[in-house]
Design a protein around this motif. Structure first.
Motif, PDB file in Angstrom:
ATOM      1  N   VAL A   7     -10.061  26.975 -24.113  1.00  0.00           N
ATOM      2  CA  VAL A   7     -11.295  26.212 -24.345  1.00  0.00           C
ATOM      3  C   VAL A   7     -10.973  24.913 -25.080  1.00  0.00           C
ATOM      4  CG1 VAL A   7     -13.499  26.195 -25.573  1.00  0.00           C
ATOM      5  CG2 VAL A   7     -12.772  28.250 -24.341  1.00  0.00           C
ATOM      6  N   LEU A   8     -10.121  25.012 -26.096  1.00  0.00           N
ATOM      7  CA  LEU A   8      -9.710  23.820 -26.833  1.00  0.00           C
ATOM      8  C   LEU A   8      -8.973  22.840 -25.921  1.00  0.00           C
ATOM      9  CD1 LEU A   8      -8.462  25.484 -30.143  1.00  0.00           C
ATOM     10  CD2 LEU A   8     -10.635  24.309 -29.767  1.00  0.00           C
ATOM     11  N   SER A   9      -8.165  23.373 -25.020  1.00  0.00           N
ATOM     12  CA  SER A   9      -7.427  22.520 -24.088  1.00  0.00           C
ATOM     13  C   SER A   9      -8.379  21.771 -23.165  1.00  0.00           C
ATOM     14  CB  SER A   9      -6.450  23.358 -23.267  1.00  0.00           C
ATOM     15  OG  SER A   9      -5.711  22.564 -22.371  1.00  0.00           O
ATOM     16  N   LEU A  10      -9.491  22.400 -22.790  1.00  0.00           N
ATOM     17  CA  LEU A  10     -10.501  21.728 -21.963  1.00  0.00           C
ATOM     18  C   LEU A  10     -11.063  20.519 -22.690  1.00  0.00           C
ATOM     19  CD1 LEU A  10     -12.449  21.517 -19.543  1.00  0.00           C
ATOM     20  CD2 LEU A  10     -13.929  23.192 -20.695  1.00  0.00           C
ATOM     21  N   ALA A  11     -11.359  20.673 -23.973  1.00  0.00           N
ATOM     22  CA  ALA A  11     -11.864  19.550 -24.760  1.00  0.00           C
ATOM     23  C   ALA A  11     -10.809  18.458 -24.886  1.00  0.00           C
ATOM     24  CB  ALA A  11     -12.302  20.031 -26.140  1.00  0.00           C
ATOM     25  N   VAL A  12      -9.552  18.860 -25.082  1.00  0.00           N
ATOM     26  CA  VAL A  12      -8.463  17.889 -25.178  1.00  0.00           C
ATOM     27  C   VAL A  12      -8.313  17.129 -23.861  1.00  0.00           C
ATOM     28  CG1 VAL A  12      -5.957  17.652 -25.455  1.00  0.00           C
ATOM     29  CG2 VAL A  12      -7.247  19.135 -26.993  1.00  0.00           C
ATOM     30  N   PHE A  13      -8.528  17.811 -22.738  1.00  0.00           N
ATOM     31  CA  PHE A  13      -8.499  17.148 -21.432  1.00  0.00           C
ATOM     32  C   PHE A  13      -9.545  16.037 -21.364  1.00  0.00           C
ATOM     33  CE2 PHE A  13     -10.661  17.084 -17.251  1.00  0.00           C
ATOM     34  CZ  PHE A  13      -9.660  16.470 -16.496  1.00  0.00           C
ATOM     35  N   ALA A  14     -10.769  16.324 -21.793  1.00  0.00           N
ATOM     36  CA  ALA A  14     -11.827  15.316 -21.770  1.00  0.00           C
ATOM     37  C   ALA A  14     -11.491  14.154 -22.692  1.00  0.00           C
ATOM     38  CB  ALA A  14     -13.158  15.946 -22.173  1.00  0.00           C
ATOM     39  N   GLN A  15     -10.969  14.464 -23.865  1.00  0.00           N
ATOM     40  CA  GLN A  15     -10.647  13.416 -24.816  1.00  0.00           C
ATOM     41  C   GLN A  15      -9.458  12.584 -24.350  1.00  0.00           C
ATOM     42  OE1 GLN A  15     -10.256  16.047 -28.193  1.00  0.00           O
ATOM     43  NE2 GLN A  15     -12.352  15.660 -28.874  1.00  0.00           N
ATOM     44  N   GLY A  16      -8.461  13.240 -23.742  1.00  0.00           N
ATOM     45  CA  GLY A  16      -7.323  12.501 -23.202  1.00  0.00           C
ATOM     46  C   GLY A  16      -7.748  11.573 -22.075  1.00  0.00           C
ATOM     47  N   THR A  17      -8.672  12.044 -21.250  1.00  0.00           N
ATOM     48  CA  THR A  17      -9.196  11.202 -20.179  1.00  0.00           C
ATOM     49  C   THR A  17      -9.844   9.951 -20.765  1.00  0.00           C
ATOM     50  OG1 THR A  17      -9.576  13.096 -18.719  1.00  0.00           O
ATOM     51  CG2 THR A  17     -10.826  11.089 -18.257  1.00  0.00           C
ATOM     52  N   SER A  18     -10.622  10.124 -21.813  1.00  0.00           N
ATOM     53  CA  SER A  18     -11.274   8.982 -22.455  1.00  0.00           C
ATOM     54  C   SER A  18     -10.249   7.998 -23.005  1.00  0.00           C
ATOM     55  CB  SER A  18     -12.174   9.470 -23.588  1.00  0.00           C
ATOM     56  OG  SER A  18     -12.701   8.384 -24.316  1.00  0.00           O
ATOM     57  N   GLU A  19      -9.203   8.516 -23.615  1.00  0.00           N
ATOM     58  CA  GLU A  19      -8.204   7.640 -24.234  1.00  0.00           C
ATOM     59  C   GLU A  19      -7.438   6.820 -23.193  1.00  0.00           C
ATOM     60  OE1 GLU A  19      -4.343   7.881 -27.259  1.00  0.00           O
ATOM     61  OE2 GLU A  19      -5.380   9.714 -26.646  1.00  0.00           O
ATOM     62  N   PHE A  20      -7.008   7.480 -22.122  1.00  0.00           N
ATOM     63  CA  PHE A  20      -6.093   6.819 -21.190  1.00  0.00           C
ATOM     64  C   PHE A  20      -6.792   6.091 -20.051  1.00  0.00           C
ATOM     65  CE2 PHE A  20      -3.395  10.507 -22.683  1.00  0.00           C
ATOM     66  CZ  PHE A  20      -2.727   9.742 -23.633  1.00  0.00           C
ATOM     67  N   MET A  21      -8.054   6.453 -19.759  1.00  0.00           N
ATOM     68  CA  MET A  21      -8.718   5.834 -18.606  1.00  0.00           C
ATOM     69  C   MET A  21      -9.094   4.385 -18.877  1.00  0.00           C
ATOM     70  SD  MET A  21     -12.644   7.267 -18.678  1.00  0.00           S
ATOM     71  CE  MET A  21     -13.792   6.739 -19.949  1.00  0.00           C
ATOM     72  N   LEU A  22      -9.107   3.998 -20.141  1.00  0.00           N
ATOM     73  CA  LEU A  22      -9.635   2.683 -20.492  1.00  0.00           C
ATOM     74  C   LEU A  22      -8.832   1.554 -19.868  1.00  0.00           C
ATOM     75  CD1 LEU A  22     -12.060   1.866 -22.236  1.00  0.00           C
ATOM     76  CD2 LEU A  22     -10.430   1.195 -23.992  1.00  0.00           C
ATOM     77  N   SER A  23      -7.513   1.766 -19.685  1.00  0.00           N
ATOM     78  CA  SER A  23      -6.692   0.696 -19.115  1.00  0.00           C
ATOM     79  C   SER A  23      -7.180   0.303 -17.725  1.00  0.00           C
ATOM     80  CB  SER A  23      -5.227   1.141 -19.046  1.00  0.00           C
ATOM     81  OG  SER A  23      -5.096   2.306 -18.269  1.00  0.00           O
ATOM     82  N   GLY A 135      -3.678  19.850 -21.739  1.00  0.00           N
ATOM     83  CA  GLY A 135      -4.935  19.142 -21.544  1.00  0.00           C
ATOM     84  C   GLY A 135      -4.710  17.642 -21.419  1.00  0.00           C
ATOM     85  N   VAL A 136      -3.756  17.113 -22.210  1.00  0.00           N
ATOM     86  CA  VAL A 136      -3.418  15.696 -22.126  1.00  0.00           C
ATOM     87  C   VAL A 136      -2.768  15.387 -20.786  1.00  0.00           C
ATOM     88  CG1 VAL A 136      -2.095  13.819 -23.161  1.00  0.00           C
ATOM     89  CG2 VAL A 136      -3.158  15.552 -24.625  1.00  0.00           C
ATOM     90  N   THR A 137      -1.813  16.233 -20.370  1.00  0.00           N
ATOM     91  CA  THR A 137      -1.113  15.972 -19.112  1.00  0.00           C
ATOM     92  C   THR A 137      -2.064  16.053 -17.922  1.00  0.00           C
ATOM     93  OG1 THR A 137      -0.433  18.286 -18.788  1.00  0.00           O
ATOM     94  CG2 THR A 137       1.013  16.902 -20.080  1.00  0.00           C
ATOM     95  N   LEU A 138      -2.991  17.002 -17.948  1.00  0.00           N
ATOM     96  CA  LEU A 138      -3.957  17.104 -16.853  1.00  0.00           C
ATOM     97  C   LEU A 138      -4.903  15.908 -16.823  1.00  0.00           C
ATOM     98  CD1 LEU A 138      -4.884  20.901 -16.847  1.00  0.00           C
ATOM     99  CD2 LEU A 138      -3.653  19.624 -15.076  1.00  0.00           C
ATOM    100  N   SER A 139      -5.147  15.320 -17.985  1.00  0.00           N
ATOM    101  CA  SER A 139      -5.972  14.112 -17.985  1.00  0.00           C
ATOM    102  C   SER A 139      -5.253  12.981 -17.266  1.00  0.00           C
ATOM    103  CB  SER A 139      -6.328  13.700 -19.420  1.00  0.00           C
ATOM    104  OG  SER A 139      -5.208  13.160 -20.104  1.00  0.00           O
ATOM    105  N   CYS A 140      -3.906  12.956 -17.336  1.00  0.00           N
ATOM    106  CA  CYS A 140      -3.141  11.949 -16.597  1.00  0.00           C
ATOM    107  C   CYS A 140      -3.171  12.235 -15.105  1.00  0.00           C
ATOM    108  CB  CYS A 140      -1.690  11.921 -17.087  1.00  0.00           C
ATOM    109  SG  CYS A 140      -1.486  11.396 -18.794  1.00  0.00           S
ATOM    110  N   VAL A 141      -3.070  13.526 -14.735  1.00  0.00           N
ATOM    111  CA  VAL A 141      -3.017  13.899 -13.322  1.00  0.00           C
ATOM    112  C   VAL A 141      -4.374  13.720 -12.651  1.00  0.00           C
ATOM    113  CG1 VAL A 141      -2.563  15.766 -11.690  1.00  0.00           C
ATOM    114  CG2 VAL A 141      -1.169  15.557 -13.738  1.00  0.00           C
TER     115      VAL A 141
END
Length: 385
Positions: A7-23, A135-141
């Protein structure tokens, strides 16, 4: 592995998406809010600084809260600032929301890392760390390419709305399932936990994690567009390839990390500067570029997750703040790597030097790890560089 760690990893996925998508959203923000491209790009740097400052501050401020209250509070604030960011017409307010989002993201990650390793138990701490970082890596994928496409089709605001919506399932599960007792007032000695930073092994592990992460985030996309001269539309695919390798790396590290020997870790770490060097030389061609990108993603996140685990283990005397120390190390690298790469390429005008900057960061990490091994007795067990 306890379900709540996922569950925590799911939240980290959303947050990682927010961090990296901005570029990928900078052009749309530039046009919509009528600001210079450099100003819009500064939103990324603001996020990184907010993560560095926010991790220890938020972890300390939430010390007397239950873990459920801390996790739910940080995640709720993260959703709210994304809603505000999605509707604002003011760049200044958008900038402020990115800083707040980074601060509460850092607070969430710091608490979540500590909760995850506690729930996993001593024998599965490396795996718990890997699940969190997956969660971070999946946000990249998935998350970053999807955010870029959504921004292209429906505008950058739609991407902000999507991140807010993505957090809601995790927020619901945090309210229902998060532990309530860990980190209560009676158990907290912040002075003792802060003094853990004086520990040589803690600082050493933080340095290694920062160096590896600095190499990992030194503007990989620039190599694709400025060195290989690939079209901009290929960049999400390259980032997804890197993320796929990273996911494989953290998965392997999570399953083997608690029994990885020093020799195995040093071999993997030694391959990193070599791989970045290969990328600098062969990155002009698409096939070698994609192949090396996948390998470097796996090595970078695999080795990086082991060093994050090492930070948590070395700071075992600071169960509340150990997650913030790991978060600070990761984001210090994520801030310094692109900064140094940008300074070097501004002088040389040769974007291959981005990969050479990564090679230098990785080589410094290898030297620091070798030195650490040289001055510590071997146990033949878990890695301690």
């Amino acid at each position: 592995m306890p379900l709540f760690v996922h569950v925590l990893s799911l939240a980290v996925f959303a947050q990682g998406t927010s961090e990296f998508m901005l570029s990928g959203l900078v052009p749309g923000i530039t046009r919509d809010l009528s600001v210079p491209t450099g100003a819009a790009a500064s939103l990324t740097s603001a996020y990184a600084v907010g993560m560095i400052v926010g991790a220890p501050v938020m972890a300390a401020l939430s010390a007397r809260w239950s873990r459920r209250r801390a996790l739910a509070g940080f995640l709720t604030a993260f959703v709210v600032v994304h809603v505000v960011g999605a509707v604002t017409a003011s760049f200044s307010l958008l900038f402020a929301t990115r800083i707040v989002a980074a601060v509460v993201n850092a607070g969430f990650l710091a608490v979540a890392m500590s909760v995850a390793v506690t729930l996993a138990g001593p024998e599965r701490q490396a795996r718990a760390t890997a699940v969190m970082l997956s969660g971070v890596t999946l946000s990249c994928v998935v998350g970053v390419p999807a955010g870029a496409l959504l921004g292209e089709w429906s505008g950058w605001r739609a991407a902000f709305w999507a991140v807010a919506a993505l957090c809601l399932p995790a927020l619901t599960l945090v309210f229902r399932s998060a532990p309530t007792a860990a980190g209560t007032a009676a158990a907290v000695d912040l002075g003792r936990e802060v003094r853990e930073l004086r520990s040589g092994p803690v600082r050493q592990a933080m340095l290694l994690a920062a160096l590896v992460n600095g190499a990992t985030f030194a503007y990989l996309a620039v190599i694709a567009t400025e060195v290989a001269h690939l079209p901009d539309g290929v960049v999400p695919g390259l980032l997804a390839a890197f993320g796929a390798g990273a996911f494989a790396g953290v998965t392997v590290a999570g399953r083997t990390g608690d029994r990885t020997t020093r020799r195995g870790l040093l071999l993997a770490l030694g391959a990193l500067p070599f791989g970045w060097g290969v990328l600098a030389v062969a990155g002009t061609e698409p096939v070698p570029l994609f192949a090396v990108t996948v390998v470097q993603g796996g090595l970078s996140f695999g080795v990086g997750s082991l060093f994050v685990h090492r930070v948590m283990a070395a700071a075992s005397g600071a169960p509340l703040l150990s997650g913030s120390y790991a978060t600070v190390a990761l984001n210090t690298g994520a801030f310094l790597g692109p900064l140094l790469a940008g300074l070097v390429t501004a002088v040389t005008h040769d974007y291959r030097h981005v990969a050479w900057v990564s090679a230098v960061f990785a080589a410094l990490a290898l030297l620091a790890a070798v030195r650490a091994v040289a001055v510590q007795p071997s146990t033949g067990a878990a890695p301690r560089p």
